[in-house]
Scaffold this motif. Structure first.
Motif, PDB file in Angstrom:
ATOM      1  N   LEU A   1      40.704  -4.673   7.903  1.00 12.79           N
ATOM      2  CA  LEU A   1      39.423  -4.058   7.607  1.00 12.79           C
ATOM      3  C   LEU A   1      38.814  -4.600   6.319  1.00 12.79           C
ATOM      4  N   THR A   2      39.640  -4.903   5.335  1.00  9.15           N
ATOM      5  CA  THR A   2      39.120  -5.399   4.060  1.00  9.15           C
ATOM      6  C   THR A   2      38.510  -6.785   4.190  1.00  9.15           C
ATOM      7  N   GLN A   3      38.840  -7.516   5.246  1.00  8.67           N
ATOM      8  CA  GLN A   3      38.293  -8.857   5.449  1.00  8.67           C
ATOM      9  C   GLN A   3      37.146  -8.880   6.448  1.00  8.67           C
ATOM     10  N   ALA A   4      36.847  -7.755   7.048  1.00  5.90           N
ATOM     11  CA  ALA A   4      35.878  -7.738   8.148  1.00  5.90           C
ATOM     12  C   ALA A   4      34.431  -7.664   7.686  1.00  5.90           C
ATOM     13  N   HIS A   5      34.201  -7.238   6.448  1.00  2.00           N
ATOM     14  CA  HIS A   5      32.828  -7.095   5.975  1.00  2.00           C
ATOM     15  C   HIS A   5      32.065  -8.421   6.083  1.00  2.00           C
TER      16      HIS A   5
ATOM     17  N   ALA B   1      37.489   3.167   8.227  1.00  2.00           N
ATOM     18  CA  ALA B   1      38.662   3.601   7.468  1.00  2.00           C
ATOM     19  C   ALA B   1      38.857   5.113   7.576  1.00  2.00           C
ATOM     20  N   ALA B   2      37.774   5.866   7.492  1.00  2.00           N
ATOM     21  CA  ALA B   2      37.872   7.324   7.518  1.00  2.00           C
ATOM     22  C   ALA B   2      38.372   7.849   8.849  1.00  2.00           C
ATOM     23  N   THR B   3      38.163   7.112   9.921  1.00  2.63           N
ATOM     24  CA  THR B   3      38.621   7.554  11.239  1.00  2.63           C
ATOM     25  C   THR B   3      39.947   6.914  11.640  1.00  2.63           C
ATOM     26  N   GLY B   4      40.599   6.245  10.676  1.00  2.73           N
ATOM     27  CA  GLY B   4      41.953   5.755  10.921  1.00  2.73           C
ATOM     28  C   GLY B   4      42.051   4.349  11.459  1.00  2.73           C
TER      29      GLY B   4
ATOM     30  N   VAL C   1      35.763   2.495  18.829  1.00  5.88           N
ATOM     31  CA  VAL C   1      35.795   3.933  19.114  1.00  5.88           C
ATOM     32  C   VAL C   1      36.710   4.618  18.102  1.00  5.88           C
ATOM     33  N   ALA C   2      36.310   5.786  17.637  1.00  7.85           N
ATOM     34  CA  ALA C   2      37.100   6.516  16.645  1.00  7.85           C
ATOM     35  C   ALA C   2      38.404   7.020  17.259  1.00  7.85           C
ATOM     36  N   PRO C   3      39.568   6.596  16.730  1.00  5.16           N
ATOM     37  CA  PRO C   3      40.835   7.113  17.256  1.00  5.16           C
ATOM     38  C   PRO C   3      41.141   8.521  16.748  1.00  5.16           C
ATOM     39  N   HIS C   4      40.563   8.894  15.616  1.00  9.57           N
ATOM     40  CA  HIS C   4      40.806  10.206  15.033  1.00  9.57           C
ATOM     41  C   HIS C   4      39.467  10.811  14.607  1.00  9.57           C
TER      42      HIS C   4
END
Length: 437
Positions: free
Chosen positions: A38-42, A189-192, A51-54
């Motif tokens: 995720l840190t490299q995806a920006h 990140a917030a949704t896991g 889709v949100a897993p959480h």
């Protein structure tokens, strides 16, 4: 035959810009997807729906610092659920008093339950006690520690964030083709989510060609021209979201040009050259790349396009990997316009970005201008929003070849092939440029 008729006849032999762009972009495909941390995806573009897993929030929590309570305890005040105490300072008003039975911070994890007449002191982000349905802000109380006096009564649910209230599990967070912004990184990140599948940023190599070129740090003089193109186009490619690499200057040496391009295919998803696209004796890029030579270079097709400035453009592939190459004119103004017209859409397509073209608006022209017959002109301009809605556009002096005009412009005014005169007050299309001012 008049000069105007000669110009129109010549223009009729040119390829319409829309036809040319269509033929080029149909040959390109988005780069294969990558699974990135995720840190490299920006800055990349999603290759798959996410889709949100959480759920987010993941649990019932306090939205403000204060006291978590049962609303009936503070609304009833001992006189039934319907009773709402008067506000502090009002005639006959009285305040509610509750026992504070504990403190909860954002790191608290043990489940606790409220009993009638009690409350918990909570920090924003702390998990709510079971049965709590309101958080009274600190400033609405006397901030007591063992017991708290409440001066104002919020509505039921105030200061409370319920689990999944913003994003339930299974929510479509973003579709394929969406640019990964910092805010979207936070949502993931917030949704896991720790990894996402994206299209990688295209690796773009920029090469300036010509025996006359010298590097920056000096002035031009007869026989020597400072290489502005490779620096400008490297910046333009980076602005478009590419990983841009400036190779620098390549002399008009056939073997040197072939070898350089062959070497660059190992690290490039797209190569951009400037200079040598015409038909003159010194236009080595066109002479070398327009023919196949042992399979090492070519074929690249050079086309006379109904574009002003810079009618001669090249596109094809080089090397065994068939890396796409875009060949732009050597004039700096024409090279930058050519980049906007051809190279930027190619970069966006490789990156999987949609749309591939810059956004545009319709704007009212502030002065009368003329344009070459049969050519689609891109002229630097300043576009501004009008009070009450709509836009105005002011063409900048000097036309499209002036670097100072391009540097000042926040838009490119587009005048169609059939437009020879655009009157003040008429409506024209304007491409909006990125300007971080």
């Amino acid at each position: 035959m008049t000069a105007t008729a000669d110009a129109e006849a010549a223009a009729n032999e040119l390829t319409p810009l829309a036809d040319y762009l269509g033929s080029v972009l149909r040959r390109l495909r988005a780069l294969p997807p990558l699974d990135l941390d995720l840190t490299q995806a920006h800055g990349n573009v999603l290759a798959e729906d996410v889709v949100a897993p959480h759920a987010f929030p993941a649990f019932d929590q306090a939205a403000v610092d204060g006291y978590a309570a049962r609303w009936e305890d503070i609304a009833g005040g001992g006189r039934g659920v319907g009773y709402v105490p008067a506000q502090v300072g009002s005639p006959g008003g009285r305040n509610v008093r509750l026992n504070v039975v504990g403190d909860l911070g954002a790191a608290s994890w043990r489940p606790v339950r409220l009993t009638p007449g009690s409350c918990f002191s909570v920090a924003a982000g702390a998990p709510l006690p079971i049965a709590a349905d309101v958080v009274v802000p600190v400033e609405w109380t006397d901030q007591g520690m063992a017991a708290v006096e409440i001066f104002r009564v919020p509505k039921r649910g105030y200061g409370v964030r319920r689990a999944g209230e913003e994003l339930p599990a299974g929510t479509l967070l973003a579709r394929a083709g969406t640019y990964v912004s910092p805010a979207l990184v936070a949502v993931f990140a917030a949704t896991g989510i720790g990894h996402v599948v994206v299209r990688p940023s295209p690796r773009v190599v920029i090469v300036a060609t010509g025996d006359e070129l010298v590097d920056v740090g000096r002035g031009s003089q007869p026989g020597q021209v400072v290489d502005a193109n490779s620096h400008a186009l490297t910046a333009a490619a980076a602005e478009a979201g590419a990983l841009a690499y400036r190779v620098g200057i390549c002399d008009d040496d056939p073997e040197g040009l072939r070898g350089l391009l062959e070497d660059q295919t190992l690290r490039a998803d797209l190569i951009i050259t400037t200079g040598g696209t015409g038909t003159g004796p010194g236009d080595m890029v066109r002479r070398i790349l327009s023919r196949r030579d042992g399979g090492r270079a070519g074929p690249v097709t050079f086309t006379e396009v109904a574009l002003y400035p810079g009618t001669a453009l090249g596109f094809g592939t080089v090397g065994a990997e068939e890396v796409p190459v875009v060949c732009l004119p050597g004039d700096p103004g024409a090279a930058l316009i050519g980049f906007e017209v051809l190279a930027r859409p190619a970069i966006n397509l490789l990156a999987g970005a949609e749309p591939v073209f810059r956004p545009s608006v319709r704007a009212h022209l502030l002065e009368t201008i003329s344009s070459p017959a049969g050519l689609r002109e891109f002229r630097p301009a300043h576009v501004a929003e009008r009070r009450g809605g709509g836009y105005t556009v002011q063409p900048l002096s000097g036309g499209p070849f002036t670097l100072s005009g391009l540097a000042e412009a926040n838009g490119l005014m587009v005048l169609g092939e059939r437009v020879t005169t655009a009157a003040a007050g008429s409506t024209v299309d304007v491409l909006l440029l990125d300007r971080r001012r």
